[in-house]
Design an enzyme around this catalytic site. Structure first.
Site, PDB file in Angstrom:
ATOM      1  N   TRP A 359     -32.160  27.933 -22.920  1.00 40.76           N
ATOM      2  CA  TRP A 359     -30.833  27.942 -23.568  1.00 40.76           C
ATOM      3  C   TRP A 359     -30.454  29.352 -24.004  1.00 40.76           C
ATOM      4  O   TRP A 359     -29.301  29.620 -24.328  1.00 40.76           O
ATOM      5  CB  TRP A 359     -30.826  27.003 -24.771  1.00 40.76           C
ATOM      6  CG  TRP A 359     -31.635  27.496 -25.961  1.00 40.76           C
ATOM      7  CD1 TRP A 359     -32.890  28.046 -25.925  1.00 40.76           C
ATOM      8  CD2 TRP A 359     -31.251  27.483 -27.336  1.00 40.76           C
ATOM      9  NE1 TRP A 359     -33.325  28.354 -27.187  1.00 40.76           N
ATOM     10  CE2 TRP A 359     -32.334  28.022 -28.090  1.00 40.76           C
ATOM     11  CE3 TRP A 359     -30.119  27.063 -28.020  1.00 40.76           C
ATOM     12  CZ2 TRP A 359     -32.303  28.146 -29.469  1.00 40.76           C
ATOM     13  CZ3 TRP A 359     -30.081  27.189 -29.408  1.00 40.76           C
ATOM     14  CH2 TRP A 359     -31.155  27.725 -30.110  1.00 40.76           C
ATOM     15  N   GLU A 490     -38.571  25.368 -33.614  1.00 36.15           N
ATOM     16  CA  GLU A 490     -39.771  24.831 -32.965  1.00 36.15           C
ATOM     17  C   GLU A 490     -40.931  24.612 -33.932  1.00 36.15           C
ATOM     18  O   GLU A 490     -42.039  24.313 -33.508  1.00 36.15           O
ATOM     19  CB  GLU A 490     -40.169  25.741 -31.789  1.00 36.15           C
ATOM     20  CG  GLU A 490     -39.103  25.700 -30.700  1.00 36.15           C
ATOM     21  CD  GLU A 490     -39.360  26.629 -29.534  1.00 36.15           C
ATOM     22  OE1 GLU A 490     -40.191  27.551 -29.659  1.00 36.15           O
ATOM     23  OE2 GLU A 490     -38.709  26.448 -28.483  1.00 36.15           O
ATOM     24  N   LYS A 596     -39.116  28.205 -37.793  1.00 29.38           N
ATOM     25  CA  LYS A 596     -39.433  29.332 -36.917  1.00 29.38           C
ATOM     26  C   LYS A 596     -38.178  30.173 -36.707  1.00 29.38           C
ATOM     27  O   LYS A 596     -38.235  31.390 -36.560  1.00 29.38           O
ATOM     28  CB  LYS A 596     -39.923  28.778 -35.582  1.00 29.38           C
ATOM     29  CG  LYS A 596     -40.317  29.816 -34.556  1.00 29.38           C
ATOM     30  CD  LYS A 596     -40.732  29.151 -33.257  1.00 29.38           C
ATOM     31  CE  LYS A 596     -41.138  30.167 -32.216  1.00 29.38           C
ATOM     32  NZ  LYS A 596     -41.245  29.579 -30.884  1.00 29.38           N
TER      33      LYS A 596
HETATM   34  O1  IFM Z   1     -35.687  29.480 -26.049  1.00 26.70           O
HETATM   35  C1  IFM Z   1     -36.604  30.133 -26.868  1.00 26.70           C
HETATM   36  C2  IFM Z   1     -36.913  29.217 -28.028  1.00 26.70           C
HETATM   37  O2  IFM Z   1     -35.769  28.943 -28.788  1.00 26.70           O
HETATM   38  C3  IFM Z   1     -37.958  29.851 -28.900  1.00 26.70           C
HETATM   39  N1  IFM Z   1     -39.145  30.093 -28.129  1.00 26.70           N
HETATM   40  C4  IFM Z   1     -38.909  30.992 -27.014  1.00 26.70           C
HETATM   41  C5  IFM Z   1     -37.830  30.466 -26.089  1.00 26.70           C
HETATM   42  C6  IFM Z   1     -37.553  31.474 -24.968  1.00 26.70           C
HETATM   43  O3  IFM Z   1     -37.019  32.644 -25.477  1.00 26.70           O
END
Ligand code: IFM
Length: 765
Positions: A359, A490, A596
């Site tokens: 995204w 996350e 996060k």
């Molecule tokens: O899409 C992101 C996510 O929101 C957080 N972890 C890393 C991903 C890739 O950048």
């Protein structure tokens, strides 16, 4: 054309705080959206004595490998996709007398590196010492053409410093899987390699290769030519075609060799094999009868156009200015420009996250392109249309009657997330895409896109949510609920009614309604079978969407049960234990109030209307202390929110950290690739934060709040058919219409109706 070198556009080694090899490989990588080349040690080849993670990445060229699960349940993705790390085109083999860089260990010290972002040319000087103590300088210039997507150029200058001797220069690329000697151990890095094969194609006047993958059944082609004193086409001791030159090197005398690579598109394997000849003819044409210099100049012209429309000039903050330019430069380097590819989360500068698209593209990078390069924005969105049928299959395989279920992470449209709680469960991806389509349409009015591609996605994503969610009673009221999902944060997974998701889905539903009349009785609505009954249900779901709210604290709740969890006291956690994901079991985090990254605050930022400043302030004050910003996508969002509620200093602090994510290596993992989403988010920080832009339902408003240290900020944007330039000072905005017929914009409450008769206005605020 001569482009004067301006320090404000140079990323120079001496100005970087870290000189760590893997970090520099990323920072000085060159790319053009089709391919990217890490800035390796040029003598490395596949020599395991050298440290580094070199390689060539072609956007969308991947292989599968089977995901090993301890327990594999129904519906888990079988294969992960991983972008291929191909042979490093920077590699050159050099022999001095009886010493050979491919056998002996030549010590390579970096003397200088400079990336000129105006032209996209990387200039480097290395000092090389052979085991017998012979020293020579190796001067390397390289670029990835943004004018001819296939073309990569590299030029070497060799200057003996303390010897006169036989020199042999050999340029052969006879391996396909680039070896690395990385010692990185990070769950976010996937060092799996695809199963690749390289076939030399005989009968051409220059080395020509067919690269094929075993599992994903893809193919690409690569060819290169060279020129320089005594350089000839030859076969090396392994019978591999390449170039070599032998000459007597004299102390202080420079000899130059230049090579142009033509790196093909990605084809289905059968086509690549069957039409290799035809494709190679075309690839050859791009590098025949031309030179390093003319290709570089042609590419530099395109960079000039890019900067003309996309630069953001900040007066009063040189460090932030340079970082911002670096970010914009990287965004353009990373963006797929062929309508078949998107922007990997790490750009094409490394294989972090396997080269997958997330995204990050639609929510964090696309706004920059929508406003400064709408044609490119459309191409990037087309990738989602191209993979719509895959998303539809995923929805039915999941068990639904219809709709489209876009993958959380993928290259080819098939879900590649091995950890579903923080992967597949992030179903907000569908609405993020729908949101981006609406943003694009609001800014461009591109009817062709909406009619032929955009609305179909909006309908199919809405259908997916109608299947996932359901009507239920909450506090005795009928609501539409969306349970067991993961929002952007996350550190919370598989929750009920994530505020962000529900708000985005509501918007997705509203978009179906908004354009329903336009598509009534059209071929499209017939094909989609969109009935008044279905439209009514979608409307009802939007009207009744449940958006959790804490009535005591008067803040939006990240999810229905967020209030019940204990806060994690971040001040008690050792600094070395961040990012928390590398040190805690996920369930320790999921059970706590700890974020996060921006989640509910992102909803506030994406939907700025309809809330009082007090309400936004309460949300900010609630979520800011519990957010670790362990995701690089977080700080820029907080910067925008802080600017909107008038916390100027905090806003600037968040922004300046976000903008320097890669330049300062603040997440300590730039070695694996740039943080493309974060780079885009930083532009959003300027645009939505300090310039205070809100573009909603056809009204474009600007309420600037400049950081105290900035004298001004200047940028251009496209709105419908018009281009504007804005210069924002502390208490004044100067706006000019540069092209097009103009539209109404509102600056600090004042309506500006610029047109060709009166194309300029100054607004005081
Ligand atoms: O899409 C992101 C996510 O929101 C957080 N972890 C890393 C991903 C890739 O950048």
């Amino acid at each position: 054309m001569r482009i004067e070198q301006r320090p404000e556009f140079q990323i120079h080694l001496q100005n970087l705080k870290s000189k760590e090899q893997l970090y520099l490989e990323t920072i000085f990588s060159v790319a053009n959206g089709h391919f990217g080349v890490r800035d390796s040690n040029p003598l490395q080849g596949n020599n395991p004595n050298y440290r580094g993670t070199p390689g060539l990445f072609i956007n969308g060229f991947y292989d599968y490998y089977e995901i090993q699960y301890g327990e594999k349940y129904t519906g888990y993705p079988v294969n992960d996709q991983v972008i291929n790390r191909l042979c490093d085109p920077r590699y050159i083999r050099i022999k001095i007398g009886d010493e050979d860089s491919s056998v002996n260990y030549f010590k390579v010290d970096t003397v200088d590196k400079n990336m000129d972002m105006q032209t996209g040319m990387l200039h480097e000087i290395f000092s090389v010492t052979t085991p017998q103590g012979k020293i020579f300088n190796l001067i390397v210039e390289s670029f990835a053409s943004v004018e001819a997507a296939n073309v990569y150029g590299i030029k070497y200058g060799i200057v003996p410093i303390n010897f006169d001797d036989e020199v042999e220069v050999i340029k052969v690329h006879d391996y396909v899987n680039q070896k690395t000697s990385s010692t990185v151990s990070d769950v976010r890095v996937n060092e799996s390699q695809g199963h690749l094969q390289l076939d030399f194609l005989d009968g051409y006047e220059q080395p020509s290769y067919l690269l094929t993958t075993y599992k994903s059944q893809q193919g690409s082609l690569l060819t290169f030519n060279g020129s320089g004193p005594k350089l000839t086409y030859f076969k090396d001791e392994n019978n591999h075609w390449g170039y070599h030159a032998t000459y007597f090197g004299k102390k202080g005398t420079q000899k130059e060799f230049e090579f142009l690579f033509s790196i093909g598109a990605v084809y289905p394997l059968v086509n690549a094999q069957m039409y290799a000849d035809q494709y190679l003819v075309k690839l050859n044409e791009d590098i025949k009868n031309t030179s390093f210099k003319s290709e570089l100049m042609a590419s530099a012209q395109v960079w000039q156009t890019f900067w003309l429309h996309s630069d953001v000039e900040i007066d009063g903050d040189p460090e932030v200015q340079l970082s911002l330019r670096f970010n914009l430069f990287e965004l353009y380097q990373s963006a797929g420009k062929d309508s078949h590819t998107s922007i990997p989360a790490k750009g094409l500068s490394g294989n972090g996250y396997g080269g997958h698209y997330f995204w990050d593209t639609e929510i964090f990078m696309l706004p920059f392109f929508i406003y400064t390069n709408p044609e490119l924005a459309k191409k990037i969105l087309m990738y989602r249309y191209e993979t719509l049928s895959v998303a539809e299959q995923q929805s039915t395989q999941f068990g639904f009657k219809g709709g489209a279920m876009y993958p959380w992470r993928s290259i080819n449209g098939v879900e590649a997330s091995a950890y579903w709680p923080a992967g597949t469960a992030q179903i907000h991806i569908d609405a993020d895409i729908a949101y981006a389509i609406e943003q694009y349409y609001e800014v461009t009015g591109d009817d062709d896109f909406l009619d032929n591609y955009g609305y179909e996605i909006i309908v199919e994503t809405a259908r997916f949510y109608m299947e996932w969610g359901n009507f239920a009673k909450i506090n005795d009221q009928r609501r539409f609920v969306i349970n067991r999902v993961t929002g952007p944060d996350e550190y919370s997974a598989v929750v009920d009614n994530n505020y962000f998701t529900n708000k985005m889905v509501k918007f997705n539903f509203r978009m179906v309604q908004k354009y329903a009349k336009r598509f009534e009785n059209t071929e499209l609505s017939k094909r989609l079978g969109l009935s008044p009954k279905e439209l009514n249900r979608i409307k009802e779901a939007a009207d009744l969407m449940y958006l959790p709210f804490d009535n005591e604290k008067k803040v939006k709740l990240q999810d229905q049960n967020f209030k019940q969890m204990n806060k994690l006291d971040l001040s008690k956690i050792d600094n070395n234990d961040f990012p928390l994901l590398l040190h805690y079991h996920p369930l320790m985090l999921y059970r706590s109030q700890v974020n996060k990254q921006a989640d509910t605050i992102l909803a506030d930022v994406l939907f700025p209307s309809g809330y009082s400043e007090d309400e936004l302030m309460r949300d900010f004050d609630f979520y800011e202390p519990i957010t670790t910003h362990d995701s690089s996508l977080s700080q820029a969002v907080f910067a925008i929110a802080a600017a909107r509620v008038g916390k100027q200093d905090q806003s600037y602090n968040f922004f300046s950290q976000a903008i320097q994510t890669d330049i300062l290596n603040s997440h300590h993992n730039t070695a694996n690739g740039i943080h493309a989403g974060s780079l885009g988010a930083a532009w959003e920080g300027v645009f939505y934060g300090f310039a205070g832009v809100i573009n909603n339902a056809g009204t474009f408003t600007m309420n600037p709040k400049l950081p105290a240290r900035w004298n001004s900020v200047k940028f251009r944007i496209f709105l419908y058919d018009s281009e504007y330039i804005f210069t924002i000072y502390e208490h004044e905005v100067h706006v000019s219409l540069l092209s097009g017929t103009g539209t109404t914009i509102t600056i600090a409450g004042a309506k500006c109706d610029l047109d060709n008769e009166s194309p300029e206005q100054v607004v005081k605020y």
